[in-house]
Design a protein around this motif. Structure first.
Motif, PDB file in Angstrom:
ATOM      1  N   HIS A 103       0.789  -1.273  -0.031  1.00 32.26           N
ATOM      2  CA  HIS A 103       0.046  -0.116   0.031  1.00 32.26           C
ATOM      3  C   HIS A 103       0.726   1.434  -0.100  1.00 32.26           C
ATOM      4  CE1 HIS A 103      -3.127  -2.938   0.916  1.00 32.26           C
ATOM      5  NE2 HIS A 103      -3.805  -2.074   0.304  1.00 32.26           N
ATOM      6  N   LYS A 104       1.905   1.397   0.660  1.00 27.96           N
ATOM      7  CA  LYS A 104       3.013   2.428   0.457  1.00 27.96           C
ATOM      8  C   LYS A 104       3.356   2.601  -1.045  1.00 27.96           C
ATOM      9  CE  LYS A 104       6.115   2.816   3.683  1.00 27.96           C
ATOM     10  NZ  LYS A 104       7.505   2.394   4.736  1.00 27.96           N
ATOM     11  N   ILE A 105       3.544   1.429  -1.673  1.00 27.29           N
ATOM     12  CA  ILE A 105       3.897   1.327  -3.447  1.00 27.29           C
ATOM     13  C   ILE A 105       2.913   1.977  -4.013  1.00 27.29           C
ATOM     14  CG2 ILE A 105       4.531  -0.197  -5.187  1.00 27.29           C
ATOM     15  CD1 ILE A 105       5.738  -1.860  -3.025  1.00 27.29           C
ATOM     16  N   ILE A 106       1.647   1.435  -3.671  1.00 30.38           N
ATOM     17  CA  ILE A 106       0.478   1.843  -4.610  1.00 30.38           C
ATOM     18  C   ILE A 106       0.348   3.460  -4.410  1.00 30.38           C
ATOM     19  CG2 ILE A 106      -1.948   1.747  -4.605  1.00 30.38           C
ATOM     20  CD1 ILE A 106      -1.931  -1.175  -4.057  1.00 30.38           C
ATOM     21  N   PHE A 164      -7.151   3.726   3.906  1.00 32.18           N
ATOM     22  CA  PHE A 164      -6.391   4.022   2.966  1.00 32.18           C
ATOM     23  C   PHE A 164      -5.444   5.209   4.295  1.00 32.18           C
ATOM     24  CE2 PHE A 164      -4.211   4.069  -0.937  1.00 32.18           C
ATOM     25  CZ  PHE A 164      -3.907   5.301  -1.321  1.00 32.18           C
ATOM     26  N   TYR A 165      -6.457   5.920   4.591  1.00 32.11           N
ATOM     27  CA  TYR A 165      -5.699   6.936   5.837  1.00 32.11           C
ATOM     28  C   TYR A 165      -4.981   6.351   6.764  1.00 32.11           C
ATOM     29  CZ  TYR A 165      -5.590  10.490   9.118  1.00 32.11           C
ATOM     30  OH  TYR A 165      -4.967  11.401   9.895  1.00 32.11           O
ATOM     31  N   LEU A 166      -5.329   4.975   7.425  1.00 33.27           N
ATOM     32  CA  LEU A 166      -4.794   4.708   8.624  1.00 33.27           C
ATOM     33  C   LEU A 166      -3.404   3.873   7.943  1.00 33.27           C
ATOM     34  CD1 LEU A 166      -7.633   2.584  10.227  1.00 33.27           C
ATOM     35  CD2 LEU A 166      -6.511   4.633  10.913  1.00 33.27           C
ATOM     36  N   ILE A 167      -3.312   3.456   6.777  1.00 34.39           N
ATOM     37  CA  ILE A 167      -2.209   2.756   6.243  1.00 34.39           C
ATOM     38  C   ILE A 167      -1.171   3.812   5.859  1.00 34.39           C
ATOM     39  CG2 ILE A 167      -1.212   1.104   4.686  1.00 34.39           C
ATOM     40  CD1 ILE A 167      -2.443  -0.194   6.869  1.00 34.39           C
ATOM     41  N   ASN A 168      -1.446   4.943   5.063  1.00 35.51           N
ATOM     42  CA  ASN A 168      -0.552   5.978   4.512  1.00 35.51           C
ATOM     43  C   ASN A 168      -0.537   7.003   5.352  1.00 35.51           C
ATOM     44  OD1 ASN A 168       0.034   4.478   1.913  1.00 35.51           O
ATOM     45  ND2 ASN A 168      -2.285   4.400   1.734  1.00 35.51           N
ATOM     46  N   SER A 169      -0.987   7.345   6.387  1.00 33.27           N
ATOM     47  CA  SER A 169      -0.875   8.366   7.361  1.00 33.27           C
ATOM     48  C   SER A 169      -0.533   7.875   8.799  1.00 33.27           C
ATOM     49  CB  SER A 169      -1.857   9.479   7.406  1.00 33.27           C
ATOM     50  OG  SER A 169      -2.094   9.816   6.039  1.00 33.27           O
ATOM     51  N   ARG A 170       0.397   6.731   8.598  1.00 34.44           N
ATOM     52  CA  ARG A 170       0.610   6.092   9.944  1.00 34.44           C
ATOM     53  C   ARG A 170       0.976   6.895  11.206  1.00 34.44           C
ATOM     54  NH1 ARG A 170       2.527  -0.186   8.586  1.00 34.44           N
ATOM     55  NH2 ARG A 170       1.541   0.073   6.297  1.00 34.44           N
ATOM     56  N   ARG A 171       2.051   7.919  11.080  1.00 30.61           N
ATOM     57  CA  ARG A 171       2.432   8.595  12.230  1.00 30.61           C
ATOM     58  C   ARG A 171       1.317   9.308  12.785  1.00 30.61           C
ATOM     59  NH1 ARG A 171       7.098  12.571  10.948  1.00 30.61           N
ATOM     60  NH2 ARG A 171       7.039  12.738  13.126  1.00 30.61           N
ATOM     61  N   LEU A 172       0.485  10.053  12.168  1.00 29.67           N
ATOM     62  CA  LEU A 172      -0.489  10.736  12.659  1.00 29.67           C
ATOM     63  C   LEU A 172      -1.665   9.555  13.503  1.00 29.67           C
ATOM     64  CD1 LEU A 172      -2.236  13.143  13.347  1.00 29.67           C
ATOM     65  CD2 LEU A 172      -3.036  13.486  11.044  1.00 29.67           C
ATOM     66  N   ALA A 173      -2.147   8.899  12.288  1.00 34.47           N
ATOM     67  CA  ALA A 173      -3.108   7.778  12.879  1.00 34.47           C
ATOM     68  C   ALA A 173      -2.617   7.068  14.283  1.00 34.47           C
ATOM     69  CB  ALA A 173      -3.336   6.620  11.642  1.00 34.47           C
ATOM     70  N   SER A 174      -1.470   6.967  14.147  1.00 32.34           N
ATOM     71  CA  SER A 174      -0.850   6.181  15.533  1.00 32.34           C
ATOM     72  C   SER A 174      -1.004   6.909  16.767  1.00 32.34           C
ATOM     73  CB  SER A 174       0.677   5.993  15.512  1.00 32.34           C
ATOM     74  OG  SER A 174       0.819   4.984  14.354  1.00 32.34           O
ATOM     75  N   LYS A 175      -0.863   8.463  16.693  1.00 31.76           N
ATOM     76  CA  LYS A 175      -1.189   9.296  17.592  1.00 31.76           C
ATOM     77  C   LYS A 175      -2.626   9.419  17.905  1.00 31.76           C
ATOM     78  CE  LYS A 175       1.264  13.183  18.088  1.00 31.76           C
ATOM     79  NZ  LYS A 175       2.235  12.724  19.158  1.00 31.76           N
ATOM     80  N   MET A 176      -3.355   9.455  16.779  1.00 30.53           N
ATOM     81  CA  MET A 176      -4.942   9.526  17.195  1.00 30.53           C
ATOM     82  C   MET A 176      -5.614   8.207  17.727  1.00 30.53           C
ATOM     83  SD  MET A 176      -5.929  11.226  13.390  1.00 30.53           S
ATOM     84  CE  MET A 176      -7.699  11.452  13.836  1.00 30.53           C
ATOM     85  N   LEU A 177      -5.124   7.108  17.384  1.00 34.60           N
ATOM     86  CA  LEU A 177      -5.420   5.902  17.919  1.00 34.60           C
ATOM     87  C   LEU A 177      -4.834   5.341  19.028  1.00 34.60           C
ATOM     88  CD1 LEU A 177      -6.168   3.877  14.457  1.00 34.60           C
ATOM     89  CD2 LEU A 177      -7.678   4.943  15.679  1.00 34.60           C
ATOM     90  N   GLY A 178      -3.865   6.051  19.290  1.00 37.06           N
ATOM     91  CA  GLY A 178      -3.019   5.643  20.825  1.00 37.06           C
ATOM     92  C   GLY A 178      -2.434   4.252  20.259  1.00 37.06           C
ATOM     93  N   GLU A 189      -2.938  -7.594  15.524  1.00 42.20           N
ATOM     94  CA  GLU A 189      -3.648  -8.009  16.697  1.00 42.20           C
ATOM     95  C   GLU A 189      -4.524  -6.967  17.169  1.00 42.20           C
ATOM     96  OE1 GLU A 189      -0.883  -9.646  19.568  1.00 42.20           O
ATOM     97  OE2 GLU A 189      -0.265 -11.074  18.167  1.00 42.20           O
ATOM     98  N   GLU A 190      -4.268  -5.590  17.113  1.00 40.91           N
ATOM     99  CA  GLU A 190      -5.067  -4.503  17.583  1.00 40.91           C
ATOM    100  C   GLU A 190      -5.803  -3.554  16.413  1.00 40.91           C
ATOM    101  OE1 GLU A 190      -3.052  -2.148  20.457  1.00 40.91           O
ATOM    102  OE2 GLU A 190      -1.513  -3.759  21.060  1.00 40.91           O
ATOM    103  N   MET A 191      -4.898  -3.179  15.369  1.00 37.74           N
ATOM    104  CA  MET A 191      -5.458  -2.360  14.359  1.00 37.74           C
ATOM    105  C   MET A 191      -6.595  -3.046  13.592  1.00 37.74           C
ATOM    106  SD  MET A 191      -5.875  -1.344  10.997  1.00 37.74           S
ATOM    107  CE  MET A 191      -4.514  -1.587  10.043  1.00 37.74           C
ATOM    108  N   LYS A 192      -6.426  -4.314  13.251  1.00 41.17           N
ATOM    109  CA  LYS A 192      -7.100  -5.052  12.325  1.00 41.17           C
ATOM    110  C   LYS A 192      -8.381  -5.347  12.896  1.00 41.17           C
ATOM    111  CE  LYS A 192      -7.361  -9.316   9.821  1.00 41.17           C
ATOM    112  NZ  LYS A 192      -6.572 -10.871   9.416  1.00 41.17           N
ATOM    113  N   PRO A 193      -8.627  -6.167  14.270  1.00 42.05           N
ATOM    114  CA  PRO A 193     -10.078  -6.026  14.499  1.00 42.05           C
ATOM    115  C   PRO A 193     -10.700  -4.886  14.830  1.00 42.05           C
ATOM    116  CG  PRO A 193      -8.330  -6.780  16.122  1.00 42.05           C
ATOM    117  CD  PRO A 193      -7.590  -6.619  14.897  1.00 42.05           C
ATOM    118  N   ARG A 194     -10.059  -3.934  15.263  1.00 38.40           N
ATOM    119  CA  ARG A 194     -10.800  -2.579  15.635  1.00 38.40           C
ATOM    120  C   ARG A 194     -11.207  -2.071  14.297  1.00 38.40           C
ATOM    121  NH1 ARG A 194      -7.802   2.409  18.876  1.00 38.40           N
ATOM    122  NH2 ARG A 194      -9.556   3.976  18.867  1.00 38.40           N
ATOM    123  N   LEU A 195     -10.364  -1.993  13.296  1.00 40.83           N
ATOM    124  CA  LEU A 195     -10.825  -1.476  12.080  1.00 40.83           C
ATOM    125  C   LEU A 195     -12.078  -2.347  11.403  1.00 40.83           C
ATOM    126  CD1 LEU A 195     -10.603   0.796   9.591  1.00 40.83           C
ATOM    127  CD2 LEU A 195      -8.759  -0.950   8.725  1.00 40.83           C
TER     128      LEU A 195
END
Length: 214
Positions: A103-106, A164-178, A189-195
């Motif tokens: 997805h980074k390539i795409i 797309f946002y979660l995968i390609n804006s990971r720094r910001l998404a990581s802060k937002m989702l903790g 184990e965490e993001m996939k089931p939550r998403l």
């Protein structure tokens, strides 16, 4: 070299190339680096794929073509539109969580047009095709009364855009989702089931027709 050995070697090259292109980008992933990382000589790389462009296209095609086939197979099933969407989301999110480099390539390919490359057009065509499958399912659900009369195109944009946002804006998404979305274990184990839970709720709340509206 036997046919099986050729297939295994080719698969190994594709796996390594996906990681290298994802980490370094197209420009940074020279044929020399790709060959070194895969433990082969450049002649073998050219033998299988013809060029660096050919290798990159093969990396993308291997993933997105199987995704397209999966979407189409789900859409043909004799099940409810809600179940079709649920299965597509499970397939899509599952692939995203295990194919982080792809997805980074795409994202890079559809964001920056490289001179002489037709890969971005190919990617856009396949992604648009996948989106159309989802749109057609939503429109079918609207016609048969299973879904509310929503804006199908914007709904598709919302579903794919969230992933797309979660995968390609990971720094910001990581802060937002903790959670650390750069960590493979956290991603699985965490993001996939939550998403998945969020997107299923989205379908349930936003799309399904309220019995009082019938």
């Amino acid at each position: 070299m036997s046919q099986k050995e050729k297939i295994d070697k080719k698969e190994h090259l594709l796996e390594v190339a996906e990681r290298v292109f994802g980490e370094l980008g197209y420009e940074g992933a020279s044929t020399r680096v790709l060959a070194q990382e895969a433990g082969v000589n450049m002649a073998m790389l050219n033998y299988y794929f013809g060029s660096k462009d050919g290798l990159l296209k093969a990396v993308v095609e291997r993933r997105v073509s199987s995704m397209k086939k999966g979407f189409e197979e789900i859409a043909r099933q004799d099940i409810s539109c809600q179940e079709k969407l649920t299965q597509i989301l499970q397939l899509y999110v599952g692939r995203v969580a295990t194919s982080k480099y792809l997805h980074k390539i795409i994202f890079r390919e559809i964001s920056v047009v490289r001179s002489g490359s037709d890969l971005s057009d190919y990617i856009l065509e396949v992604l648009h095709g996948n989106a159309q499958v989802v749109q057609q399912i939503i429109e079918e659900g609207i016609r048969n009364g299973e879904f509310r009369a929503v804006d199908a195109e914007m709904t598709v944009t919302s579903i794919f855009g969230t992933v797309f946002y979660l995968i390609n804006s990971r720094r910001l998404a990581s802060k937002m989702l903790g959670m650390d979305l750069f960590n493979d274990q956290v991603l699985q184990e965490e993001m996939k089931p939550r998403l998945l839970a969020y997107l299923k709720d989205y379908i349930q709340v936003y799309l399904l027709t309220d019995e009082t509206e019938k």
